[in-house]
Design an enzyme around this catalytic site. Sequence first.
Site, PDB file in Angstrom:
ATOM      1  N   ASP A   8       0.819  -1.223   0.000  1.00 28.87           N
ATOM      2  CA  ASP A   8       0.000   0.000   0.000  1.00 28.87           C
ATOM      3  C   ASP A   8       0.853   1.274   0.000  1.00 28.87           C
ATOM      4  O   ASP A   8       2.014   1.260   0.404  1.00 28.87           O
ATOM      5  CB  ASP A   8      -0.849   0.043   1.284  1.00 28.87           C
TER       6      ASP A   8
ATOM      7  N   HIS B  56       3.751  -2.298   3.091  1.00 30.43           N
ATOM      8  CA  HIS B  56       3.756  -0.938   2.537  1.00 30.43           C
ATOM      9  C   HIS B  56       4.980  -0.698   1.654  1.00 30.43           C
ATOM     10  O   HIS B  56       6.033  -1.297   1.877  1.00 30.43           O
ATOM     11  CB  HIS B  56       3.675   0.084   3.668  1.00 30.43           C
TER      12      HIS B  56
HETATM   13 ZN   LIG Z   1      -2.701   3.286   3.228  1.00 30.25          ZN
END
Ligand SMILES: [Zn+2]
Length: 315
Positions: free
Chosen positions: A109, A275
């Site tokens: 993400d 991430h």
């Molecule tokens: Zn996010």
Amino acid sequence: MVKKLFLVTIVISMIVCIFSGCSKAGDKPKVENNKVLATNEEQNVQSQSSQSEVNKMIDEKISTSKEEKVEQKIEQNSKPVVTATETKPDKKPTETPGKADKIVYLTFDDAMSNNTVKILDTLKKYNIKATFFPNIMDKPENREFQRQMLKRMASEGHSIGNHTASHNYAYVYSSVDNYIADTNKLNDFIYEAAGIRPNILRFPGGSNNQVSWRYSGKEFMGKQLIPKMKELGYQYFDWNVSSSDASAATLSKDTIIKNVLNGAKGKQKAIVLMHESAAKTTTADALSNIIEGLKAMGYSFDTLTKDSYTCQFTK
Ligand SMILES: [Zn+2]
């Protein structure tokens, strides 16, 4: 020796079979036909008046030139038949059904950065496909880099989902209209860069985030936003394994590996949250170990699509 014995069995079986009117059985000496031939042979032997008669018939058949041709044909065909029986057990079990059922979906993400490059390189090295939920909250001068990343993700077979353009909680969770506008903004950019318009999304903070309560109340996600996004044709994805790489600016590589591998234990389907933003250098560094660990646990890797397995905190 085994091969010879195998061929002799086929020849004798065929001869008996052909003689008894079992047409075409010898045309294709497939392995699975052997069982049928053997069964027919047994039946024929039982139905004949005596064994000597059968033997006589076999002798007559062997002496004909027609049968020599059949034998030649079997000889020609014997190699692929034997090869198939020998290689099948070795090749197929590597894709055992049990293992294929255990699927992990790696997801990354947030803002694309140099870590995105590292992640894509590692995925490429292992020939593994993942799912990205990027945003474009960075400065406009990053747009060209972001375009390149999105294009590369798509061309290398990864799945791309929407994570809002701004990732600004105060804006996107203030109203359904804001959320839709920000989603469309990112989808337009992804379409322009990569030629695809995502129909999957991940809500910033997840579908059960409590930050949205601050702007629109406790029921905003479940009663307003989620139903609307579904109505617009989106499927949303939370996760059931967290690397927890967002719990600190930069979590240690070993902790990230441990979190993912421990989190995946006992799960048939695992959606792993990671991430790709600039601070997440250790996530990019941990990826090789994570992939190898998950492989050792029997997982195969897949991308998220609208129809795939999902994990949703708020329905
Ligand atoms: Zn996010």
